[in-house]
Enzyme design. Structure first.
Site, short mmCIF file in Angstrom:
data_model
loop_
_atom_site.label_atom_id
_atom_site.label_comp_id
_atom_site.label_asym_id
_atom_site.label_seq_id
_atom_site.Cartn_x
_atom_site.Cartn_y
_atom_site.Cartn_z
N GLU A 174 0.82 -1.23 0.00
CA GLU A 174 0.00 0.00 0.00
C GLU A 174 0.85 1.27 0.00
OE1 GLU A 174 -2.71 -0.47 3.31
OE2 GLU A 174 -3.61 -2.26 2.46
N GLU A 290 -5.32 -11.15 -1.09
CA GLU A 290 -6.13 -11.01 0.13
C GLU A 290 -7.63 -11.01 -0.19
OE1 GLU A 290 -4.85 -7.57 2.40
OE2 GLU A 290 -2.74 -7.90 1.92
C1 XIL Z 1 -5.75 -6.67 8.44
C2 XIL Z 1 -5.93 -7.87 9.35
O1 XIL Z 1 -6.76 -8.80 8.71
C3 XIL Z 1 -6.53 -7.45 10.67
O2 XIL Z 1 -6.56 -8.54 11.60
C4 XIL Z 1 -5.72 -6.30 11.27
O3 XIL Z 1 -6.36 -5.83 12.45
C5 XIL Z 1 -5.62 -5.16 10.27
O4 XIL Z 1 -5.02 -5.65 9.07
N1 XIL Z 1 -4.58 -4.91 3.78
C6 XIL Z 1 -3.52 -5.66 4.22
C7 XIL Z 1 -3.69 -6.55 5.39
O5 XIL Z 1 -2.46 -5.66 3.58
O6 XIL Z 1 -2.52 -6.67 6.14
C8 XIL Z 1 -4.83 -6.10 6.28
O7 XIL Z 1 -5.02 -7.08 7.30
C9 XIL Z 1 -6.07 -5.87 5.47
C10 XIL Z 1 -5.86 -4.80 4.45
#
Ligand code: XIL
Length: 387
Positions: A174, A290
């Site tokens: 990001e 994701e």
């Molecule tokens: C999220 C996790 O799923 C949560 O448990 C945590 O509290 C916050 O982060 N983009 C990403 C991930 O790259 O690392 C994030 O994961 C979701 C958004």
């Protein structure tokens, strides 16, 4: 796209759609009854594609006992050939104090993966979020050199510890703003403490982060990763330009990951395959890293409507189909399961039901749609090149 959602239209969803009813939480038989031995995502995946899930080692895998696994652990082992530590390798968890590393959660993921012949995707090294307080405080007066030193030590330590055991690393996560952010699409030289300290030449720092990781783990494939990065848009245009610049500089950049956090509140951008193809044409791997699909569920509505269930399945499957259609797509990871474990209800009020398993570990129609697409993509039938 091949036969989009054919299996859905004809099969799994027939009853739910015809009934026009809300789908109860337990929408399918328990996994034990609905699967033959071969019928799992990891077994149906083409040999050159990992199907993964995020898992939070510290929460869900510590104390794993192979003689007495939890239902969650059983499904994680059975369905997925790859695990991404959901939080365990983030700075706040793995590097909580200066010079202090806590590998307990990450080790739990590695141990579980080893025990079940799973690959691990590392996540993540350079990010503006989930940094420990000491980084946030210290970064106020970092020079670029000080920020570089802290980051280099971290990358060498964390990547080095798991060298040879991680097939893909989300090195930079990001790092671009969105077009709706103040200043539009540009590198996060304000929110990201490291990029902020090196705002004069953030690309040099990004490149070196990849170089440090590559030096300590030459086998790992090193990725850029972001949300709102599925289709061709202003943000992915910026990534495309950055990727070209890094590659021209000889940076060991190997892949581009689209997180795949979708919501039924928005339309679906069908340019994901085209986007993947342009990164693949640069010689990069691509991945969906994701995936989840959030369902808006108004107060008082008891679960998704049949129509929402259909769309939830179609969007998961569309992301997978785009990946299957691009031979350089090396992994497709869902962001955790079941819904009770998902980050979605915590972060997106009014949205839920984002994962592919119900809370009693019943596979949702999205699961069946993905399984059907993987089956169709078996070598010999698939458009994949069989690299
Ligand atoms: C999220 C996790 O799923 C949560 O448990 C945590 O509290 C916050 O982060 N983009 C990403 C991930 O790259 O690392 C994030 O994961 C979701 C958004």
């Amino acid at each position: 796209m091949r036969h989009p959602f054919r299996s859905l239209a004809l099969g799994v969803l027939g009853t739910a759609v015809a009934a026009g009813a809300l789908v109860p939480a337990a929408s399918a038989a328990p996994p034990e009854h609905s699967h033959g031995h071969q019928d799992t995502l990891r077994r149906q995946a083409p040999r050159d594609l990992e199907i993964g899930s995020a898992a939070w080692g510290q929460r869900d895998l510590t104390g794993y006992d192979k003689h007495d696994p939890t239902d969650y652990q059983r499904v994680l082992a059975r369905e997925f050939g790859s695990i991404t530590p959901e939080n365990d390798m983030k700075w706040a968890e793995i590097h909580p104090e200066p010079g202090v590393y806590d590998f307990s959660g990450a080790d739990a993921v590695m141990d579980f993966a080893r025990a079940h012949h799973q690959e691990v995707r590392g996540h993540t090294l350079l990010w503006h979020s989930q940094n420990p307080q000491w980084v946030i405080d210290a970064s106020d007066d970092w020079t670029c050199q000080e920020a570089r030193d802290v980051l280099e030590d971290h990358v060498r330590t964390v990547v080095g510890r798991y060298a040879g055991e991680i097939y893909e690393w989300d090195v930079a996560n990001e790092i671009f703003q969105d077009d709706w952010d103040t200043g539009g699409v540009r590198l996060r030289t304000e929110a990201n403490p490291f990029l902020k300290a090196c705002a004069e030449d953030p690309v040099a720092l990004i490149g070196d982060t990849f170089r440090w990781a590559h030096e300590v783990d030459p086998k790992a494939r090193l990725f850029l990763n972001d949300y709102n990065a599925e289709g061709v848009n202003t943000k992915t245009d910026a990534y495309y330009a950055l990727a070209q610049e890094l590659l021209a500089d000889g940076v060991p950049l190997h892949g581009f990951g689209a997180q795949g956090h979708l919501s039924l509140m928005y339309g679906f951008d069908t340019s994901i395959q085209a986007n993947f193809e342009r990164f693949a044409a640069l010689g990069l791997d691509v991945a969906v890293t994701e995936a989840d699909v959030r369902v808006p569920i108004p107060d008082g509505q008891d679960g998704p409507t049949a129509e929402q269930v259909t769309l939830h399945a179609e969007r998961h499957d569309a992301m997978l189909e785009a990946c299957l259609a691009v031979p350089s797509c090396t992994s497709f990871t869902v962001w955790g399961f079941p819904d009770a474990n998902s980050w979605v209800p915590d972060v997106f009020p009014g949205e839920d039901w984002a994962t592919i398993f119900t809370d009693d570990f019943g596979p949702k129609p999205a699961y069946h749609a993905m399984l059907a697409s993987l089956r169709e993509a078996t070598p010999g039938v698939s458009p994949r090149s069989g690299r």
